[in-house]
Design an enzyme around this catalytic site. Structure first.
Site, PDB file in Angstrom:
ATOM      1  N   ASP A  61     -25.919 -85.713 123.723  1.00 57.02           N
ATOM      2  CA  ASP A  61     -25.940 -87.163 123.506  1.00 57.02           C
ATOM      3  C   ASP A  61     -26.359 -87.467 122.073  1.00 57.02           C
ATOM      4  O   ASP A  61     -26.369 -88.627 121.649  1.00 57.02           O
ATOM      5  CB  ASP A  61     -26.828 -87.882 124.529  1.00 57.02           C
ATOM      6  CG  ASP A  61     -28.277 -87.437 124.508  1.00 57.02           C
ATOM      7  OD1 ASP A  61     -28.638 -86.547 123.701  1.00 57.02           O
ATOM      8  OD2 ASP A  61     -29.068 -87.961 125.317  1.00 57.02           O
ATOM      9  N   SER A  62     -26.659 -86.418 121.296  1.00 60.81           N
ATOM     10  CA  SER A  62     -26.854 -86.557 119.855  1.00 60.81           C
ATOM     11  C   SER A  62     -25.606 -87.099 119.183  1.00 60.81           C
ATOM     12  O   SER A  62     -25.660 -87.522 118.023  1.00 60.81           O
ATOM     13  CB  SER A  62     -27.221 -85.206 119.238  1.00 60.81           C
ATOM     14  OG  SER A  62     -26.338 -84.179 119.673  1.00 60.81           O
ATOM     15  N   ASP A 109     -24.475 -83.291 128.134  1.00 59.93           N
ATOM     16  CA  ASP A 109     -25.677 -84.086 128.373  1.00 59.93           C
ATOM     17  C   ASP A 109     -25.416 -85.248 129.328  1.00 59.93           C
ATOM     18  O   ASP A 109     -24.371 -85.908 129.247  1.00 59.93           O
ATOM     19  CB  ASP A 109     -26.197 -84.663 127.053  1.00 59.93           C
ATOM     20  CG  ASP A 109     -27.271 -83.807 126.425  1.00 59.93           C
ATOM     21  OD1 ASP A 109     -27.895 -82.993 127.141  1.00 59.93           O
ATOM     22  OD2 ASP A 109     -27.503 -83.947 125.205  1.00 59.93           O
ATOM     23  N   LYS A 128     -26.720 -81.224 131.412  1.00 59.31           N
ATOM     24  CA  LYS A 128     -28.102 -81.099 130.945  1.00 59.31           C
ATOM     25  C   LYS A 128     -28.810 -82.430 131.092  1.00 59.31           C
ATOM     26  O   LYS A 128     -28.225 -83.482 130.816  1.00 59.31           O
ATOM     27  CB  LYS A 128     -28.147 -80.647 129.477  1.00 59.31           C
ATOM     28  CG  LYS A 128     -29.580 -80.443 128.957  1.00 59.31           C
ATOM     29  CD  LYS A 128     -29.611 -79.781 127.591  1.00 59.31           C
ATOM     30  CE  LYS A 128     -29.281 -80.729 126.467  1.00 59.31           C
ATOM     31  NZ  LYS A 128     -30.299 -81.812 126.319  1.00 59.31           N
ATOM     32  N   GLU A 180     -32.783 -84.443 130.573  1.00 62.71           N
ATOM     33  CA  GLU A 180     -34.131 -84.403 130.033  1.00 62.71           C
ATOM     34  C   GLU A 180     -35.169 -84.710 131.105  1.00 62.71           C
ATOM     35  O   GLU A 180     -34.891 -85.439 132.053  1.00 62.71           O
ATOM     36  CB  GLU A 180     -34.267 -85.404 128.885  1.00 62.71           C
ATOM     37  CG  GLU A 180     -33.362 -85.104 127.696  1.00 62.71           C
ATOM     38  CD  GLU A 180     -33.525 -86.105 126.563  1.00 62.71           C
ATOM     39  OE1 GLU A 180     -34.455 -86.940 126.639  1.00 62.71           O
ATOM     40  OE2 GLU A 180     -32.738 -86.051 125.606  1.00 62.71           O
ATOM     41  N   GLU A 208     -37.628 -78.136 123.242  1.00 60.37           N
ATOM     42  CA  GLU A 208     -37.449 -78.770 121.939  1.00 60.37           C
ATOM     43  C   GLU A 208     -38.780 -79.107 121.301  1.00 60.37           C
ATOM     44  O   GLU A 208     -39.640 -79.746 121.920  1.00 60.37           O
ATOM     45  CB  GLU A 208     -36.591 -80.033 122.048  1.00 60.37           C
ATOM     46  CG  GLU A 208     -36.361 -80.707 120.702  1.00 60.37           C
ATOM     47  CD  GLU A 208     -35.296 -81.781 120.719  1.00 60.37           C
ATOM     48  OE1 GLU A 208     -35.075 -82.415 119.662  1.00 60.37           O
ATOM     49  OE2 GLU A 208     -34.668 -82.006 121.773  1.00 60.37           O
TER      50      GLU A 208
END
Length: 274
Positions: free
Chosen positions: A43-44, A82, A112, A114, A181
């Site tokens: 999602d970067s 993501d 993925k 978070e 991270e």
């Protein structure tokens, strides 16, 4: 041949895994040609592709759009996509539905998400639905406002203990890999030793089972802030900037296109046109 989870699990503690982000077809093709093990459609993309201040505005549709392109280019690399902000936080059912949609519409190999123990129920439900999950703990960019900025995580005893507990919780829930991270290197190594899941570090030292970077960062694609943990393997910004300047100059001076870059017409036909 397409890489699989079993391929990676067998490499834990033996051969580290290489992972990079990608958001388009041609970049994925080049990474695949280079033999990169995993590709993350992160999602970067909100920051590096869409120009957002952070990742919070990225949608499921954005991830699917870019994910489709990457999956078409990655013939061998294992593709992870993501789950964006608020695609899984709201409920278990939303998490499963959105994970299923991402996998079904992109043909990726895993999603993925978070968060640690607080999202273990989402991870468990997604895995039970037949969708592999990569967890993500430590600095979680979707929680940047709650964290008070982009800071190294796990530096105090209590925070370090929480990260260890989170790692074990997401592994127990079924995550086959865990992104760490901005975690102190020694702590990341300890977590790697205490879980059977793979650990993929970004700013977490070289003791993890693998590494991931945003490809624009490692290629020096932009002339802006570079995180401490990034190693620049190229300076594409300077190369691209010089090429664009040269192109502009060639256009203005009519140097481009030259005769060998142009198409001919016979003099006979041309005379009739006059």
């Amino acid at each position: 041949m397409k890489k699989s989870i079993n391929d990676f699990i067998s490499r834990k503690g033996v051969l580290p895994i290489s992972m990079l982000t990608a958001y388009d077809y041609h970049t994925a093709c080049t990474m695949d040609e280079a033999g990169i093990d995993m590709i993350l459609v992160g999602d970067s993309l909100g920051n590096v592709m869409l120009g957002y201040e952070n990742t919070l505005a990225v949608t499921v549709e954005d991830m699917i759009h870019h994910g489709k392109a990457v999956c078409r280019g990655a013939k061998n690399a294992f593709v992870v996509i993501d789950m964006p902000f608020m695609s899984y936080q709201t409920s278990v059912s939303d998490a499963v539905a959105n994970a299923g949609r991402i996998m079904k519409e992109t043909n990726c190999q895993a999603v993925k998400m978070e968060g640690g123990a607080e999202y273990a129920d989402r991870i468990k439900a997604i895995v039970q639905a037949g969708i592999p999950v990569v967890a993500h703990i430590g600095l979680t960019p979707q929680s940047v406002n709650a964290l008070g900025g982009y800071k190294v995580q796990g530096k105090t005893y209590e925070a370090a203990q929480k990260l260890i507990q989170d790692a074990k919780a997401v592994e127990e829930a079924g995550a086959f890999a865990i992104t760490l991270e901005c975690v102190p290197a020694a702590l990341a190594k300890l977590i790697t030793e205490q879980v059977d899941a793979l650990t993929i570090g970004i700013g977490a030292g070289n003791g993890c089972d693998g590494q991931v970077l945003v490809y624009q960062d490692m290629l020096g694609y932009a002339n802006d802030f570079t995180p401490k943990f990034v190693k620049k393997y190229a300076d594409l910004h300077s190369i691209m900037l010089e090429a664009f300047k040269q192109y502009k100059s060639d256009c203005e001076q009519r140097v481009f296109p030259s005769d060998d870059k142009s198409f001919d017409i016979s003099d006979e036909v041309l005379q009739k046109l006059y």
